[in-house]
Design an enzyme around this catalytic site. Structure first.
Site, PDB file in Angstrom:
ATOM      1  N   GLY A  73     -17.791   7.841  -3.510  1.00 56.33           N
ATOM      2  CA  GLY A  73     -16.726   8.040  -4.445  1.00 56.33           C
ATOM      3  C   GLY A  73     -16.811   6.625  -5.473  1.00 56.33           C
TER       4      GLY A  73
ATOM      5  CE  LYS B 260      -4.553   0.724   0.279  1.00 54.21           C
ATOM      6  NZ  LYS B 260      -5.417  -0.278  -0.569  1.00 54.21           N
TER       7      LYS B 260
ATOM      8  N   GLY C 118     -20.223   6.758   1.808  1.00 56.66           N
ATOM      9  CA  GLY C 118     -19.296   7.063   1.047  1.00 56.66           C
ATOM     10  C   GLY C 118     -19.918   7.017  -0.399  1.00 56.66           C
TER      11      GLY C 118
HETATM   12  P1  NAD Z   1     -12.802   7.612  -3.247  1.00 54.93           P
HETATM   13  O1  NAD Z   1     -11.946   8.628  -3.009  1.00 54.93           O
HETATM   14  O2  NAD Z   1     -13.278   7.771  -4.587  1.00 54.93           O
HETATM   15  O3  NAD Z   1     -14.139   7.877  -2.173  1.00 54.93           O
HETATM   16  C1  NAD Z   1     -14.067   7.837  -1.003  1.00 54.93           C
HETATM   17  C2  NAD Z   1     -15.565   8.513  -0.503  1.00 54.93           C
HETATM   18  O4  NAD Z   1     -15.603   8.657   0.789  1.00 54.93           O
HETATM   19  C3  NAD Z   1     -15.882   9.883  -0.875  1.00 54.93           C
HETATM   20  O5  NAD Z   1     -17.325  10.091  -1.498  1.00 54.93           O
HETATM   21  C4  NAD Z   1     -15.503  10.867   0.164  1.00 54.93           C
HETATM   22  O6  NAD Z   1     -16.596  12.025   0.340  1.00 54.93           O
HETATM   23  C5  NAD Z   1     -16.196   9.869   1.246  1.00 54.93           C
HETATM   24  N1  NAD Z   1     -15.588  10.138   2.561  1.00 54.93           N
HETATM   25  C6  NAD Z   1     -14.437  10.799   2.890  1.00 54.93           C
HETATM   26  N2  NAD Z   1     -14.398  10.978   4.286  1.00 54.93           N
HETATM   27  C7  NAD Z   1     -15.522  10.459   4.579  1.00 54.93           C
HETATM   28  C8  NAD Z   1     -16.000  10.714   5.838  1.00 54.93           C
HETATM   29  N3  NAD Z   1     -15.456  11.077   6.988  1.00 54.93           N
HETATM   30  N4  NAD Z   1     -17.330  10.080   6.045  1.00 54.93           N
HETATM   31  C9  NAD Z   1     -18.141   9.606   5.265  1.00 54.93           C
HETATM   32  N5  NAD Z   1     -17.547   9.708   3.777  1.00 54.93           N
HETATM   33  C10 NAD Z   1     -16.396  10.155   3.726  1.00 54.93           C
HETATM   34  O7  NAD Z   1     -12.448   6.320  -2.648  1.00 54.93           O
HETATM   35  P2  NAD Z   1     -12.678   4.740  -2.898  1.00 54.93           P
HETATM   36  O8  NAD Z   1     -11.799   4.394  -4.095  1.00 54.93           O
HETATM   37  O9  NAD Z   1     -14.383   4.688  -3.425  1.00 54.93           O
HETATM   38  O10 NAD Z   1     -12.530   3.951  -1.695  1.00 54.93           O
HETATM   39  C11 NAD Z   1     -13.367   4.092  -0.681  1.00 54.93           C
HETATM   40  C12 NAD Z   1     -13.055   2.724   0.242  1.00 54.93           C
HETATM   41  O11 NAD Z   1     -12.881   1.468  -0.537  1.00 54.93           O
HETATM   42  C13 NAD Z   1     -11.807   2.679   1.023  1.00 54.93           C
HETATM   43  O12 NAD Z   1     -11.667   2.226   2.197  1.00 54.93           O
HETATM   44  C14 NAD Z   1     -10.695   2.204   0.002  1.00 54.93           C
HETATM   45  O13 NAD Z   1      -9.723   1.766   0.604  1.00 54.93           O
HETATM   46  C15 NAD Z   1     -11.643   0.786  -0.348  1.00 54.93           C
HETATM   47  N6  NAD Z   1     -11.347   0.159  -1.817  1.00 54.93           N
HETATM   48  C16 NAD Z   1     -11.236   0.914  -2.625  1.00 54.93           C
HETATM   49  C17 NAD Z   1     -11.039   0.350  -3.868  1.00 54.93           C
HETATM   50  C18 NAD Z   1     -10.963   0.580  -5.233  1.00 54.93           C
HETATM   51  O14 NAD Z   1     -11.000  -0.057  -6.153  1.00 54.93           O
HETATM   52  N7  NAD Z   1     -11.026   1.925  -5.514  1.00 54.93           N
HETATM   53  C19 NAD Z   1     -10.780  -1.535  -3.559  1.00 54.93           C
HETATM   54  C20 NAD Z   1     -10.797  -1.769  -2.547  1.00 54.93           C
HETATM   55  C21 NAD Z   1     -11.031  -1.071  -1.277  1.00 54.93           C
END
Ligand code: NAD
Length: 416
Positions: free
Chosen positions: A220, A106, A218
């Protein structure tokens, strides 16, 4: 990421819970609790106003017994080495659980991308790759997107690495735009994979997904696609979604595409017409069949666990539930699909991207989705069956299977 030590402690504690079952010696356990390699980097970046700002970055390669390491890169103002270390451990177990020939890693940079211009993010992305250049590569460590990084960032990073190598090296990073060797199906793979797991869980629990109430924390990459696909594929009712500014609730159900349009034009999901503004904490405690944390870690903890009412907790975020909360949830009958199982779709399709890059081919989307579905189903049932047979929780089952594979590889390689 304020309670980062909790996440690391949780990860270590989970390791201890499966240690007896796997007959781990104290030496083996000590080895597995430590990353194999960590790098701190300082990144001087030219800002648009002519000044130079120095950012802090990290890369952790946790364990490479099963293959080259792999894991995302986060850009976040509260990033810490502790969090990155814990997430690298989770990646190790995740790759092992899904039977990928990969270890776990990571990376992260302490920055607030919302305060940086497009060009500043590009310069920072390139600086980060120059900083970690010597320890990454298609056969060593292959980064990918994570919180606040995206395909454009991956394209700059791949380009910077290629410049340093003096040739195109598309395979150094995954989650790229498709025109630069990215895979079909990668953009929503994490959410889609999680939904395949939810479908199997619902089947086992006798929950009818049609009309089931879903809350997603979330909005995102993962959260938006989870909401969109839950509605599209299974006709679920999305009653709540949230972002860092807060949450919205509608008893009649939300249209995720329309909410996304609203977020794009206003900057947040709040004040969506016809919905009620609530807090992120309230969202987690809603009366729903499926709760999907898809933001940050430790959001379900001993303070709110008693009030969580969902039937299925699908952990699409990494580490959203603390160990104390988990005990409370299990005794309350909540079916947990643990993060290393639930959000494995992202790294599975990233692995497909690596394979395509190595062979210079591009698979059709249909082939990717078929392979993803098969792998998620296989992983779900391996964990579910193990948990029933051994009378353990789903997370302990997942950890035991995953850590067992890493240990077997280390033993065969003569490391322990
Ligand atoms: P992203 O940056 O696209 O989205 C993150 C979202 O979380 C955003 O909508 C943001 O506004 C919201 N957020 C941030 N702080 C917050 C808070 N305090 N309370 C509520 N919402 C909040 O990130 P992502 O890629 O969607 O990742 C989200 C989660 O999924 C993370 O834990 C990441 O490690 C995990 N993850 C992502 C992937 C991937 O393929 N992108 C794979 C495995 C795990």
């Amino acid at each position: 990421m304020s309670s980062d030590s909790t996440l690391l402690e949780n990860v270590k504690q989970q390791l201890c819970t499966c240690s007896a079952g796997l007959k781990l010696t104290p030496d083996m356990e000590a080895f597995l609790k430590m990353p194999m390699r960590e790098l701190y980097v300082s990144l001087p970046v030219h800002m648009d106003n002519g000044s130079i700002k120095v950012f802090k970055g990290f890369r952790v390669q946790y364990n490479e017994a099963l293959g080259p390491t792999k894991g995302g890169i986060r850009f976040h103002p509260e990033e810490t080495m502790e969090t990155i270390r814990a997430l690298a451990a989770l990646m190790t177990w995740k790759c092992a659980l899904h039977k990928l020939p990969l270890g776990g890693a990571k990376g992260g940079v302490v920055c607030n991308p919302k305060e940086l211009s497009h060009r500043e993010i590009e310069r920072l992305s390139r600086a980060y790759i120059r900083g970690i250049y010597q320890i990454i590569g298609p056969d060593r460590d292959i980064p990918a997107p994570d919180v606040y990084t995206n395909p454009q960032v991956m394209a700059w990073m791949m380009d910077e690495y290629s410049k340093l190598e003096g040739k195109n090296v598309f395979g150094v990073i995954t989650g790229k735009p498709t025109i630069l060797g990215g895979s079909e199906g990668r953009f929503d793979a994490t959410a889609r994979g999680g939904l395949y797991a939810i479908r199997e869980a619902a089947f086992k629990l006798g929950v009818d997904l049609k009309g089931s109430r879903v809350a997603v924390q979330g909005f995102g990459n993962v959260g938006y696609h989870a909401a969109y696909l839950a509605k599209k594929l299974f006709s679920c009712k999305i009653v709540a979604v949230s972002d860092s500014s807060g949450a919205i609730y509608s008893e009649e159900g939300l249209d995720p595409e329309d909410v996304s349009g609203h977020k794009h034009s206003t900057g947040s999901v709040l004040d969506y017409p016809g919905a009620k503004n609530i807090t992120n904490e309230e969202l987690l405690e809603l009366d729903v069949e499926i709760l999907i944390p898809a933001a940050l870690e430790n959001v379900i903890n001993e303070k709110n666990a008693e009030r969580i009412k969902t039937k299925i907790l699908a952990e699409m975020a990494n580490g959203p539930t603390t160990a104390e909360a988990e005990e409370i949830l299990i005794s309350g009958g909540v079916h947990i699909i643990p993060d290393i199982l639930c959000n494995g779709g992202g790294v599975i399709v990233s692995y497909f991207e690596m394979v395509q890059n190595q062979a210079s081919i591009q698979w059709e989307e249909e082939e990717i989705l078929d392979r993803l579905e098969k792998k998620m189903k296989e992983a779900y049932y391996s964990v579910y069956d193990f948990s029933i047979k051994n009378n353990t929780g789903m997370r302990q089952a997942a950890y035991t299977l995953a850590v067992g594979r890493v240990v077997e590889a280390m033993q065969l390689r003569g490391w322990i």
